[in-house]
Design a protein around this motif. Structure first.
Motif, PDB file in Angstrom:
ATOM      1  N   UNK A  67      43.117 -54.013   4.650  1.00  0.00           N
ATOM      2  CA  UNK A  67      43.137 -55.151   3.737  1.00  0.00           C
ATOM      3  C   UNK A  67      43.161 -56.323   4.779  1.00  0.00           C
ATOM      4  N   UNK A  68      42.464 -57.358   4.214  1.00  0.00           N
ATOM      5  CA  UNK A  68      42.624 -58.596   4.832  1.00  0.00           C
ATOM      6  C   UNK A  68      42.688 -59.604   3.852  1.00  0.00           C
ATOM      7  N   UNK A 110      39.947 -55.729   0.332  1.00  0.00           N
ATOM      8  CA  UNK A 110      40.057 -54.517   0.811  1.00  0.00           C
ATOM      9  C   UNK A 110      38.716 -53.901   1.342  1.00  0.00           C
ATOM     10  N   UNK A 111      38.886 -53.256   2.500  1.00  0.00           N
ATOM     11  CA  UNK A 111      37.598 -52.743   2.970  1.00  0.00           C
ATOM     12  C   UNK A 111      37.815 -51.265   3.532  1.00  0.00           C
ATOM     13  N   UNK A 112      36.853 -50.530   2.969  1.00  0.00           N
ATOM     14  CA  UNK A 112      36.872 -48.800   3.048  1.00  0.00           C
ATOM     15  C   UNK A 112      35.602 -48.664   4.075  1.00  0.00           C
ATOM     16  N   UNK A 113      36.106 -47.986   5.106  1.00  0.00           N
ATOM     17  CA  UNK A 113      35.029 -47.452   6.100  1.00  0.00           C
ATOM     18  C   UNK A 113      34.558 -46.258   5.640  1.00  0.00           C
ATOM     19  N   UNK A 158      29.396 -48.332   8.076  1.00  0.00           N
ATOM     20  CA  UNK A 158      29.220 -48.646   6.605  1.00  0.00           C
ATOM     21  C   UNK A 158      30.564 -49.026   5.960  1.00  0.00           C
ATOM     22  N   UNK A 159      30.535 -50.038   5.271  1.00  0.00           N
ATOM     23  CA  UNK A 159      31.789 -50.484   4.636  1.00  0.00           C
ATOM     24  C   UNK A 159      31.803 -50.824   3.150  1.00  0.00           C
ATOM     25  N   UNK A 160      32.710 -50.376   2.325  1.00  0.00           N
ATOM     26  CA  UNK A 160      32.636 -50.875   0.935  1.00  0.00           C
ATOM     27  C   UNK A 160      33.768 -51.951   0.812  1.00  0.00           C
ATOM     28  N   UNK A 161      33.310 -53.139   0.344  1.00  0.00           N
ATOM     29  CA  UNK A 161      34.494 -54.182   0.447  1.00  0.00           C
ATOM     30  C   UNK A 161      34.613 -54.934  -0.860  1.00  0.00           C
ATOM     31  N   UNK A 162      35.821 -55.030  -1.329  1.00  0.00           N
ATOM     32  CA  UNK A 162      36.083 -55.607  -2.552  1.00  0.00           C
ATOM     33  C   UNK A 162      37.096 -56.625  -2.614  1.00  0.00           C
ATOM     34  N   UNK A 164      39.979 -56.488  -5.824  1.00  0.00           N
ATOM     35  CA  UNK A 164      40.001 -55.244  -6.888  1.00  0.00           C
ATOM     36  C   UNK A 164      38.730 -55.300  -7.470  1.00  0.00           C
ATOM     37  N   UNK A 165      37.859 -56.152  -7.350  1.00  0.00           N
ATOM     38  CA  UNK A 165      36.683 -56.429  -8.049  1.00  0.00           C
ATOM     39  C   UNK A 165      35.626 -55.199  -7.584  1.00  0.00           C
ATOM     40  N   UNK A 166      34.378 -55.432  -8.051  1.00  0.00           N
ATOM     41  CA  UNK A 166      33.293 -54.486  -7.477  1.00  0.00           C
ATOM     42  C   UNK A 166      33.063 -54.523  -6.315  1.00  0.00           C
ATOM     43  N   UNK A 167      32.897 -53.204  -5.859  1.00  0.00           N
ATOM     44  CA  UNK A 167      32.727 -52.866  -4.321  1.00  0.00           C
ATOM     45  C   UNK A 167      31.255 -53.413  -3.716  1.00  0.00           C
ATOM     46  N   UNK A 168      31.075 -53.894  -2.580  1.00  0.00           N
ATOM     47  CA  UNK A 168      29.872 -54.097  -2.114  1.00  0.00           C
ATOM     48  C   UNK A 168      29.653 -53.671  -0.730  1.00  0.00           C
TER      49      UNK A 168
END
Lengths: 648, 175, 140
Positions: A516-517, A521-524, A541-545, A548-552
């Motif tokens: 988290x930053x 929230x960043x998921x590798x 490749x990271x999914x960031x939101x 808590x919104x939509x991941x990008x």
């Protein structure tokens, strides 16, 4: 053949510059009309020839002609075309050719369109422009020939520094160069005016668009360079007070001061010598910066590409041009009368105050940049960095911003603060409210706090000149000023916010893990190899939101270039209206985990939006001035036409 | 307006040119010298960096005998270049202790097998802690330590053949 | 690894050779606190502020807070672990200055060699005041 054509064009251009100088100087002394008639055409043809020469260099790079030394040293056949082209000015010789080309084109442009200057000042200006040009032609032709052939063509080129293989860097250097070298026009104007002693409002009006044009390019160039450093260097810093950066800031500061003092001279016929001085200083700063960077004399900057011989040559040019202009100034400035007088509380008063502050800031930056050089002569090594520049600069920036908020509301010549007490009260109220709000909301250290508060006050103040005026009747140039001032406020807000509210997370994360930053929230999700035309990379490749919104999905990379071999980090950015997420994937941390560097930088983008607004304001001011000029010219010619009619 | 003020810009500019011209004639010195010369070594106790030499601690350098302290690393290319000169120094009677910076034992062993081992002791400095504590800013560097464990001299960069007598001289002075 | 910072490319692009290729790279993992933050945010902020003002010795013109050079990593480790042990930032700065001289710190302090850095701004304030006073006095 192409290389030889380019070189021939360059020699011819140099010869024309010499012709332009001799014809101009003789015409000034002896007043020969035939000689004077030579000067303008010579300047125009010189511009074409230099432009042609640069075009030939572009062709050589586009073809990757490896029999040309410069191409072999700085290009590579496998590089994408756009970086082949940008490689032409991505080196010492090519960028010097760009320098003289811009300079020659600027001279050609003055010769072609400038009609307001008295003929003598015009001749002196063009002669000065060619005099400066000759030195740089000599430098290029005698010690830095870009068209030199190799005895045996190389098999493959050595490539361009990967850090510079970036789209931002395709446009940034030419932009900055147009700015640096465009200031040579102001220099030549100032020298021309010193020679003929004709420092008049008309002179300032003639000089202003040229300074404005160069200043717009400088602003854009610095803004772009800062953004490039921010995303390409991989640590989220956007200004380091590095000598190379300072070298670009100093001409900007001088040009900003010059713009304002020229407008005092144009409107009120005051500040004559001061304006001349700034005209000399602005381009001198461009040349000093070039010297510092290319001679490698500041050890803190890149030490490899340095060449003492080049340094000596440029230093010689500095002594001739800057020293000559300052000598002329010392001899002549005393004979130029001071001009009109004015009261403290007047538009001029505010402009003078800010001019002095800008000059002081310039002095600080110059001192901080050169001081390590001075102590090194005594074998003492010191470093001067942000902890020095920021607070010491603030001593002058803060009063400048305050006066900047009020200045545009004042009338020329004489005004009273009681007349504008209402707007002052509003600005003061905004400052106070901002101060209370910011200090209540968070604990911010003093400089960012000042920055936030002042930026809010200035943002409101910058549109105050609208008050009580019909919007339709407001001149375009006034809109330009308001937008440029507003841009400064916006950029300042970005800087202060970035410094006060940035959040950083360094984490070793395994695939599938998260960090988290700020509110992110960043998921590798994956780390995979990938490849480009001249590099291979590890891509995370990271999914960031956000909240808590939509991941990008974002994909920062760690790239390995092979020609020349070097690793770069390619950060990935997610821009929201209120800031940027900045993500970098670093080395493997062991146990299948990866080093991630994440930042949430609230309103950081305002820094560059602000810079663009400043440039936009400059552009509007330029358009406004040029339109007013055209109108004046057409009225004049109509009057002249009517006179001719009545005479018949 | 006082006339002499008009000459100030020119004077300042000429001052700048003077300094710049002087600097252009000076050889470029990129090194950051340690300011610990004349200071005692800090307290440290480093594990052995390779199997066949003992580690290094402050007390080993306070036994009355002056020594060279070579800061090196197996991943450092100039360190390969200076290996023969270190060997020459050892043959001429210098006792050379060493610190391997950020190095794995197997890498150190391979380096020593390839380029020779002139060292009497090798400590491993995995976090550059000793390096920072003695003001060394890179590899390779060579310090002269006197018998009381006081730093007497610093040589920055790889040792060339011409540096060997200088280092021997400094070592003799440190007695 | 970006040992060399090529800022402001318009002037530095031709310094392409300055980028040091990633040849000499050690195989050790980075020091524990090179890329990891301190658990206590207050301490981390202190460390961060300090690191931004310390000069990386291996990378010409960068602070240790924004360099990938291994030695910068080790210096960050040094700073963070000392802060964690409760040492004051200025004490750590002084410790480094004692070893590397003023060069290592981007924050010059008034000393025998740096006083002009502080005297000149004062002089500029004075000069600015004099110029403004002369220019603006009795001009009504």
């Amino acid at each position: 053949m192409i290389a030889e054509l380019g070189l021939a064009a360059l020699w011819l251009a140099a010869a024309l510059a010499a012709l332009q100088l001799v014809a101009g100087a003789l015409a000034l002394r002896e007043g020969g009309a035939e000689l004077a008639a030579l000067v303008r055409p010579a300047a125009i043809v010189q511009g074409f020839l230099a432009g042609f020469s640069f075009l030939m260099l572009l062709v050589l790079f586009a073809q990757t002609d490896l029999s040309v030394k410069l191409v072999a040293m700085n290009s590579h056949s496998e590089k994408p075309m756009i970086f082949k082209l940008s490689g032409s000015f991505g080196n010492h010789e090519g960028s010097m050719l760009l320098w003289v080309t811009v300079m020659a084109l600027a001279g050609a442009l003055i010769a072609a369109v400038e009609r307001r200057l008295p003929e003598k000042t015009m001749l002196a200006t063009l002669a000065a422009q060619s005099f400066v040009g000759i030195g740089f032609y000599a430098f290029l032709l005698l010690s830095s020939n870009p068209f030199e052939r190799l005895p045996v063509p190389a098999l493959e080129g050595m490539g361009l520094n990967p850090l510079l293989q970036d789209i931002g860097l395709v446009f940034h250097p030419p932009t900055l160069y147009v700015g640096y070298v465009g200031l040579s026009v102001a220099f030549s104007f100032a020298v021309g005016a010193l020679l003929t002693r004709q420092v008049t409002p008309d002179f300032a009006r003639a000089m202003r668009p040229w300074v404005l044009g160069a200043w717009i390019f400088l602003t854009l160039g610095i803004t772009a360079g800062s953004y490039w450093a921010y995303y390409e260097l991989g640590w989220g810093g956007w200004w380091f007070w590095d000598p190379v950066e300072n070298a670009s800031l100093m001409p900007w500061l001088a040009a900003t001061a010059l713009l304002h003092s020229a407008s005092v001279l144009a409107s009120r016929d005051a500040l004559r010598t001061w304006t001349i001085m700034l005209g000399v200083v602005a381009f001198s700063m461009s040349m000093v910066g070039t010297f510092l960077v290319r001679s490698g004399i500041l050890t803190s900057v890149h030490a490899f590409a340095v060449d003492p011989e080049r340094g000596t040559f440029i230093l010689g040019l500095l002594v001739i041009y800057i020293g000559g202009a300052l000598l002329l100034f010392a001899l002549r400035a005393g004979t130029i009368s001071e001009g009109e007088r004015f009261s403290v509380t007047s538009r001029e008063g505010a402009l003078v105050f800010n001019n002095v502050m800008l000059s002081a800031i310039l002095g600080i930056v110059l001192l901080g940049t050169l001081y390590p050089l001075l102590t090194e002569a005594f074998d003492v090594r010191v470093s001067v960095g942000p902890p020095y520049f920021n607070p010491v600069g603030a001593i002058f920036v803060v009063p400048m911003l305050l006066v900047m908020a009020v200045g545009p509301l004042l009338r020329w010549r004489k005004d009273s603060l009681t007349r504008i007490r209402l707007p002052i009260a509003i600005i003061g109220g905004a400052l106070l409210a901002a101060l209370i709000l910011v200090s209540l909301l968070s604990s911010v250290s003093i400089l960012p706090l000042l920055g936030l508060v002042l930026s809010i006050g200035l943002a409101i103040a910058s549109f105050m000149p609208i008050r009580g005026r019909k919007l339709r009747l407001l001149p375009i140039a006034t809109w330009g000023m308001m937008i440029a001032h507003f841009g400064i406020a916006v950029a300042l807000f970005g800087m202060a916010s970035e410094s006060a509210f940035s959040e950083e997370t360094l984490a070793a994360v395994e695939v599938g893990g998260s960090a988290d930053v700020g509110d992110w929230n960043v998921v590798l999700t994956e780390v995979r190899p990938t490849a480009g035309p001249n590099w291979t990379a590890l891509e995370g490749r990271m999914m960031v939101s956000y909240k808590g919104g939509d991941a990008k999905e974002i994909d920062p990379q760690s790239r390995n270039f092979w020609a020349p071999p070097q690793e770069t980090t390619e950060s990935a950015l997610v821009t929201r209206w209120n800031g940027q997420l900045y993500a970098v994937i670093g080395r493997q941390a062991g146990e299948g985990r990866w080093q991630l560097r994440l930042w949430w930088k609230p309103f950081v983008t305002f820094i560059w939006y602000g810079g663009m607004l400043v440039a936009l304001g400059g552009l509007l001011a330029l358009i406004g001035r040029l339109m007013a000029d055209l109108k004046r010219r057409s009225i004049k010619s109509r009057v002249a036409g009517r006179r001719a009619e009545t005479a018949v | 307006m006082i006339r002499w003020t008009l000459w100030v810009p020119l004077a300042l500019f000429l001052l700048f040119c003077g300094v710049a011209a002087y600097q252009l004639t000076q050889p470029k010195d990129e090194f950051i010298a340690s300011t610990m010369i004349g200071q005692p070594l800090p307290e440290f106790d480093l594990r052995a960096a390779s199997a066949d030499r003992p580690g290094l601690a402050t007390r080993d350098l306070r036994d009355g005998q002056p020594r060279l302290l070579n800061v090196f690393a197996s991943w450092c290319i100039p360190c390969i270049a200076e290996a023969p000169q270190l060997e020459a120094l050892r043959r001429q009677g210098a006792d050379i202790a060493a610190v391997a910076i950020r190095d794995k034992p197997e890498d150190v062993a391979r380096f020593l097998a390839n380029y020779g081992n002139p060292y009497s002791r090798i400590g491993a400095d995995d976090l550059s802690e000793l390096q920072l504590a003695i003001g060394s800013s890179g590899v390779p560097e060579t310090f002269v330590i006197d018998g009381q464990g006081v730093i007497r001299y610093q040589h920055i960069g790889d040792i060339r053949a011409s540096d060997v007598p200088v280092l021997l001289q400094k070592l003799a002075e440190a007695k | 690894m970006m040992l060399s910072k090529c800022l402001f490319a318009a002037m530095s692009v031709f310094l392409a050779a300055a980028a040091i290729p990633a040849l000499a790279q050690d195989s050790m993992p980075p020091a524990p606190y090179a890329y990891n933050q301190l658990a206590d945010p207050e301490q981390e902020a202190k460390a961060q502020d300090l690191m931004e003002t310390l000069r990386c010795l291996k990378c010409q013109s960068q602070s240790i807070a924004d360099s990938d050079a291994p030695m910068a990593g080790d210096m960050r480790h040094q700073v963070r672990s000392r802060i964690a042990q409760g040492e004051e930032p200025e004490a750590i700065r002084a410790w480094l200055v004692a070893r590397y001289g003023d060069y290592v710190s981007y924050a010059p302090t008034v000393s025998e060699t740096t006083w002009p850095l502080f005297a000149v701004p004062l002089l500029l304030v004075l000069l600015a005041a004099i110029i403004l006073w002369r220019r603006l006095r009795a001009r009504s």
